[in-house]
Design an enzyme around this catalytic site. Structure first.
Site, PDB file in Angstrom:
ATOM      1  N   ARG A  31       0.955  -1.159   0.039  1.00  0.00           N
ATOM      2  CA  ARG A  31      -0.252   0.093  -0.275  1.00  0.00           C
ATOM      3  C   ARG A  31       0.811   1.162  -0.042  1.00  0.00           C
ATOM      4  O   ARG A  31       1.917   1.554   0.776  1.00  0.00           O
ATOM      5  CB  ARG A  31      -0.935   0.160   1.294  1.00  0.00           C
ATOM      6  N   GLU A  63      -1.466   7.764  -5.571  1.00  0.00           N
ATOM      7  CA  GLU A  63      -1.571   7.042  -6.929  1.00  0.00           C
ATOM      8  C   GLU A  63      -3.028   7.102  -7.454  1.00  0.00           C
ATOM      9  O   GLU A  63      -3.152   7.136  -8.730  1.00  0.00           O
ATOM     10  CB  GLU A  63      -1.151   5.663  -6.945  1.00  0.00           C
ATOM     11  N   HIS A  86       1.574   0.143 -10.205  1.00  0.00           N
ATOM     12  CA  HIS A  86       0.719  -0.989  -9.311  1.00  0.00           C
ATOM     13  C   HIS A  86       0.302  -2.212 -10.083  1.00  0.00           C
ATOM     14  O   HIS A  86      -0.823  -2.373 -10.343  1.00  0.00           O
ATOM     15  CB  HIS A  86      -0.485  -0.300  -8.588  1.00  0.00           C
TER      16      HIS A  86
END
EC number: 1.1.1.110
Length: 331
Positions: free
Chosen positions: A234, A263, A295
């Protein structure tokens, strides 16, 4: 169950088609990210499916409640984008996909470690400019380094198993819930001891109120000079400003970020023709010893298929039982 799936990528379409038939759902797919402006589209459906960067705030949840939605299934493990208090208030049952493919993230993490320690991205950029010199590209060998794993659950364990094949000098870890299987490979230490002893620190913990910005000014000061930091968990586990200061001072030899605290709205979107508005991300991108990926640690064919299937299984279980083994909140 009649389901509306938001933020559907092209690579998910076949899985939705196959598994909706298998689990007896009628599923409509739209590419729009879920949020207040498109929540009204859920009217006439029993449940919806979203992704981790969708805006699942109180306003959006109230709108789908008014549409009659009782079930929300995210196709991700992460649930930090969901307002659970609002979901509970509105009687919306929420489920996630806690384990879609631990191997996908663990393999990617090992790749990030090699990218940092052998300066692979920097070398590739230089070759693009016809610079084939070796200066500045000397690396370090994993077998001479101590690995520190923070978070030793499903993914963390796979990361540990992956690194074990490199003959690491030592492997240590921290988790509030110790994993007996992990003890075959690592020695559990306190968090401060991991900070102090590890040459590579890799994060695999869920984000909670207690560990928000756990990698910050104070914790970085406790680390070895020349530490490598990897975050494939995270984004908000790391204080980005503190990370930048650590990089500038040389305290941190390199960082690999597959997640970033700001993000949302950037990662998984094409911003090629736009001015970078996030000064923090722009600064991080400017460091030659920082690897940033959007990601995508989870992003394998098997993981995508599993995320869709488990989501539809969750919704079927809600429909048949009124509850679900992967349920996170309900009325």
């Amino acid at each position: 169950m009649k389901i509306l799936a938001y933020c559907v990528r092209p690579d998910e379409i076949d899985s939705f088609k196959n598994f909706s038939e298998k689990y007896g759902h009628t599923v409509d797919l739209i590419p729009d990210s879920f949020g207040p402006s498109v929540a009204h589209l859920a009217k006439g459906y029993d449940g919806i499916s979203i992704l981790g960067n969708d805006t699942c705030n109180r306003e959006a949840l109230e709108k789908i409640k008014d549409c009659g939605i009782k079930y929300l299934a995210t196709r991700t493990a992460g649930v930090n984008n969901i307002d659970f208090d609002a979901a509970k208030e509105f009687g919306i049952n929420v489920a996630n996909v806690p384990a879609y493919s631990p191997n996908s993230v663990s393999e990617f993490t090992v790749g990030l470690a090699l990218s940092l320690t052998r300066k692979i991205p920097f070398a590739l950029k230089r070759v693009e400019l016809n610079n084939f010199a070796l200066g500045g590209l000397i690396g370090v060998e994993l077998r001479n380094l101590t690995l520190g794993v923070i978070g030793t659950g499903r993914i963390g364990l796979k990361v540990i198993e992956g690194f074990s094949g490199f003959g690491m000098k030592k492997m240590i870890g921290y988790d509030i819930f110790e994993n007996e299987k992990a003890k075959e490979y690592i020695e559990y230490k306190s968090l401060d001891e991991v900070y102090k002893e590890a040459d590579i620190i890799t994060l695999h913990a869920p984000l909670t109120d207690d560990n928000y910005h756990m990698i910050g000014k104070e914790s970085i000061a406790k680390m070895k000079d020349g530490v490598f930091i990897i975050n494939a968990a995270r984004g908000a586990l790391i204080d980005s400003e503190a990370l930048i200061e650590g990089l500038k001072s040389g305290k941190i030899a390199g960082a690999a970020l597959d997640s970033y605290e700001y993000e949302q709205g950037v990662f998984h979107n094409n911003k090629m023709n736009e001015i970078m508005k996030d000064d923090t991300l722009a600064r991080l991108k400017s460091f030659p010893n920082v690897v940033i990926t959007p990601h995508l640690g989870f992003y394998t064919d098997e993981a995508v298929s599993n995320m869709v299937e488990i989501t539809l299984m969750n919704l079927q279980e809600f429909e048949l039982k009124g509850t679900c083994k992967n349920q996170r909140v309900c009325k």
